[in-house]
Write an enzyme that holds these catalytic residues in place. Structure first.
Site, short mmCIF file in Angstrom:
data_model
loop_
_atom_site.label_atom_id
_atom_site.label_comp_id
_atom_site.label_asym_id
_atom_site.label_seq_id
_atom_site.Cartn_x
_atom_site.Cartn_y
_atom_site.Cartn_z
N GLU A 79 15.81 -50.52 18.37
CA GLU A 79 16.84 -51.15 17.20
C GLU A 79 17.83 -51.99 17.62
O GLU A 79 19.04 -52.28 17.22
CB GLU A 79 17.36 -49.75 16.57
CG GLU A 79 17.92 -48.71 17.34
CD GLU A 79 18.31 -47.57 16.52
OE1 GLU A 79 19.08 -47.65 15.73
OE2 GLU A 79 17.81 -46.48 16.93
N CYS A 111 15.99 -44.38 15.56
CA CYS A 111 15.75 -43.54 16.78
C CYS A 111 14.32 -42.84 16.95
O CYS A 111 14.02 -42.51 17.77
CB CYS A 111 16.53 -42.77 16.91
SG CYS A 111 18.29 -43.32 17.14
N HIS A 233 15.77 -35.04 19.38
CA HIS A 233 16.29 -36.28 19.78
C HIS A 233 17.79 -35.96 19.86
O HIS A 233 18.50 -35.13 19.39
CB HIS A 233 16.31 -36.90 18.51
CG HIS A 233 17.11 -38.31 18.38
ND1 HIS A 233 17.19 -39.22 19.35
CD2 HIS A 233 17.97 -38.57 17.38
CE1 HIS A 233 18.07 -40.23 19.12
NE2 HIS A 233 18.58 -39.42 17.70
N SER A 308 17.35 -42.17 11.72
CA SER A 308 18.03 -42.34 10.61
C SER A 308 17.64 -43.11 9.72
O SER A 308 17.05 -44.08 10.07
CB SER A 308 19.71 -42.56 11.08
OG SER A 308 20.33 -41.46 11.72
N1 COA Z 1 37.13 -28.31 22.17
C1 COA Z 1 35.87 -28.19 21.86
N2 COA Z 1 35.19 -28.64 20.98
C2 COA Z 1 36.01 -29.34 20.00
C3 COA Z 1 37.43 -29.75 20.41
C4 COA Z 1 37.79 -29.19 21.53
N3 COA Z 1 39.24 -29.48 21.90
N4 COA Z 1 37.74 -30.49 19.39
C5 COA Z 1 36.76 -30.71 18.73
N5 COA Z 1 35.83 -30.15 19.01
C6 COA Z 1 34.32 -30.02 18.29
C7 COA Z 1 34.30 -29.78 16.78
O1 COA Z 1 34.50 -28.55 16.36
C8 COA Z 1 33.09 -30.39 16.47
O2 COA Z 1 32.05 -29.52 16.75
P1 COA Z 1 30.90 -29.18 15.62
O3 COA Z 1 30.13 -30.28 15.18
O4 COA Z 1 30.22 -28.21 16.00
O5 COA Z 1 31.69 -28.86 14.45
C9 COA Z 1 32.84 -31.59 17.63
O6 COA Z 1 33.77 -31.41 18.45
C10 COA Z 1 33.14 -33.01 16.87
O7 COA Z 1 34.45 -33.06 16.34
P2 COA Z 1 34.68 -33.87 15.27
O8 COA Z 1 36.08 -33.68 14.72
O9 COA Z 1 33.56 -33.48 14.11
O10 COA Z 1 34.35 -35.25 15.62
P3 COA Z 1 34.51 -36.56 14.68
O11 COA Z 1 34.96 -36.71 13.39
O12 COA Z 1 35.15 -37.50 15.82
O13 COA Z 1 32.94 -37.08 14.77
C11 COA Z 1 30.61 -37.53 15.51
C12 COA Z 1 31.83 -36.70 15.80
C13 COA Z 1 29.56 -36.99 16.38
C14 COA Z 1 30.08 -37.10 13.96
C15 COA Z 1 30.97 -39.03 15.63
O14 COA Z 1 30.98 -39.15 17.00
C16 COA Z 1 29.63 -39.86 15.12
O15 COA Z 1 29.64 -40.12 13.92
N6 COA Z 1 28.69 -40.29 16.09
C17 COA Z 1 27.52 -40.68 15.88
C18 COA Z 1 26.63 -39.87 15.24
C19 COA Z 1 25.10 -40.39 15.16
O16 COA Z 1 24.70 -40.84 16.36
N7 COA Z 1 24.22 -40.45 14.16
C20 COA Z 1 23.20 -40.65 14.13
C21 COA Z 1 22.40 -39.27 14.49
S1 COA Z 1 20.80 -39.48 14.74
#
Ligand code: COA
Length: 387
Positions: A79, A111, A233, A308
């Site tokens: 992609e 992916c 994945h 996705s």
């Molecule tokens: N210690 C440990 N864990 C922590 C933490 C800390 N200090 N602070 C936050 N976390 C955890 C959260 O609880 C969460 O865990 P969970 O998902 O099990 O609930 C995780 O870290 C991520 O935190 P979150 O606040 O949800 O992160 P974010 O809003 O910044 O977004 C993603 C994280 C992954 C959603 C974002 O990076 C993203 O959209 N990435 C692309 C996703 C992708 O590739 N999509 C296609 C998939 S096929």
């Protein structure tokens, strides 16, 4: 006749950024990236590498002259394509010195692409058992600086030779797949970074996994304890863990513990590289094969592929006797260990240097020691160097 993965190779760039440093630069707790997202290092892809060179570098590790003579199908899943018309498979085939008497195409469904390629290659080899197919998944995952998706970037390629009487993994015939039109992740024309609804994508990924895993079990009668490992994945390694946890709900704790242990082996490489998009599932397979201390011939591996948009598939394979002879764990340990760490400022500068619109471009390739490099653009034509 058994058909499956005869060889498996991987390549990533020789640069990375440390996730704890990136977290500090973004005013986040490092444990959010290290534990919450499950990433320790993120590959930084220099301007001298693109999907084609990443793929060529992954292929160069595994292909012999004999393979090159037998390959008559090349499917390039990506992609991160470099042209709207001409396929990356044509560039790749020329760089590798493959025969001209072959089919070369590019395939896209986020992916999931490399899994579609794998299944199409299996059908091709079933019709032509004396031939081999080359399947690659090569990508550069880009979400943008200072975005929520930023810590889930990365890049690299996995390459597979698909053949009859495979020496690593024989693919079983039953696979279950599911498609639905979803806007969880996409990249409009002219965008060099993906758009993502992160929380939605995390949930729909698990939903798709549950659907296809249930369908697979209903079709085959195979129970979860009959898998040595479940592979996922890995857009970031925590996502795979979410999928696995969904499968383990209500499962005997002994069985669950064994599968969780194998999952840890499967996510080690991805933790150090980040998202490979199309190659991620197969990097997990390579990580498991190279690092697990207890795999045996004839054991069953289950694989969940997700792209996705969205497409999911669950399929399985049996480890072949002597599979360990086809592996080279020391090579990959060194590939990952000998990378150079760049600062967050250097990563930002490299990230921003991408130019997909240039008519002419000359790149300094002296710092990139890879066998295949992208040297620039001349009159809109991409230039490559094989060393
Ligand atoms: N210690 C440990 N864990 C922590 C933490 C800390 N200090 N602070 C936050 N976390 C955890 C959260 O609880 C969460 O865990 P969970 O998902 O099990 O609930 C995780 O870290 C991520 O935190 P979150 O606040 O949800 O992160 P974010 O809003 O910044 O977004 C993603 C994280 C992954 C959603 C974002 O990076 C993203 O959209 N990435 C692309 C996703 C992708 O590739 N999509 C296609 C998939 S096929």
């Amino acid at each position: 006749m058994q058909i499956g993965i005869d060889k498996l190779g991987f390549y990533t760039s020789d640069l990375y950024v440390d996730m704890a440093e990136l977290a500090q630069a973004r005013n986040e707790d490092p444990n959010k990236y290290l534990i919450g997202i499950g990433q320790a290092k993120m590959a930084v892809i220099p301007p001298t590498q693109d999907a084609v060179t990443l793929a060529a570098n992954a292929c160069s590790k595994i292909l012999t002259e004999e393979d090159k003579k037998q390959i008559d199908l090349v499917i390039f899943a990506t992609e991160s394509g470099i042209d709207n018309s001409k396929s990356s498979a044509v560039y790749l085939s020329r760089l590798l010195g493959l025969s001209h008497y072959l089919r070369a195409v590019e395939l896209k469904q986020a992916c999931y692409g490399a899994t579609a390629a794998l299944q199409l290659a299996k059908g091709h080899v079933a019709l032509h058992p004396d031939k081999k197919a080359l399947v690659v998944g090569a990508d550069i995952a880009r979400y943008g600086l200072h975005t929520k998706g930023e810590p889930t970037q990365g890049g690299g390629a996995c390459a597979m030779v698909i053949a009859a009487n495979p020496r690593i993994l024989a693919l079983e015939d039953t696979c279950s797949y599911y498609m639905d039109d979803a806007m969880d992740f996409w990249r409009p024309f002219d965008h060099t970074e993906a758009l993502v609804d992160g929380k939605f994508s995390a949930n729909i990924y698990v939903e798709f996994f549950q659907k296809v895993f249930e369908a697979y079990q209903a079709q085959t009668g195979i129970r979860i304890e009959e898998f040595k490992a479940l592979l996922f994945h890995l857009p970031y390694t925590k996502q795979g863990l979410k999928g696995l946890r969904a499968a383990l709900a209500g499962v005997d704790p002994l069985v669950a513990g064994k599968l969780l242990r194998q999952f840890e082996f499967s996510r080690q490489y991805s933790r150090q590289v980040g998202n490979l998009y199309t190659g991620s599932l197969y990097l997990g397979l390579l990580s498991l094969l190279n690092l697990s201390d207890s795999l045996k011939a004839h054991e069953r591996l289950g694989l969940f592929s997700y792209g996705s948009g969205a497409q999911g598939e669950f399929f399985s394979g049996l480890l072949m006797p002597g599979f360990e002879k086809m592996l080279d764990p020391v090579f990959y340990e060194q590939l990952l260990a000998h990378r150079k760490q760049v600062s967050v400022a250097e990563y930002e500068q490299i990230f921003s240097a991408l130019d997909m619109r240039a008519k002419d471009l000359v790149l300094d390739v002296s710092q990139d020691q890879a066998p295949f490099v992208f040297t620039g653009i001349s009159e809109y034509q991409r230039q490559y160097l094989a060393r």
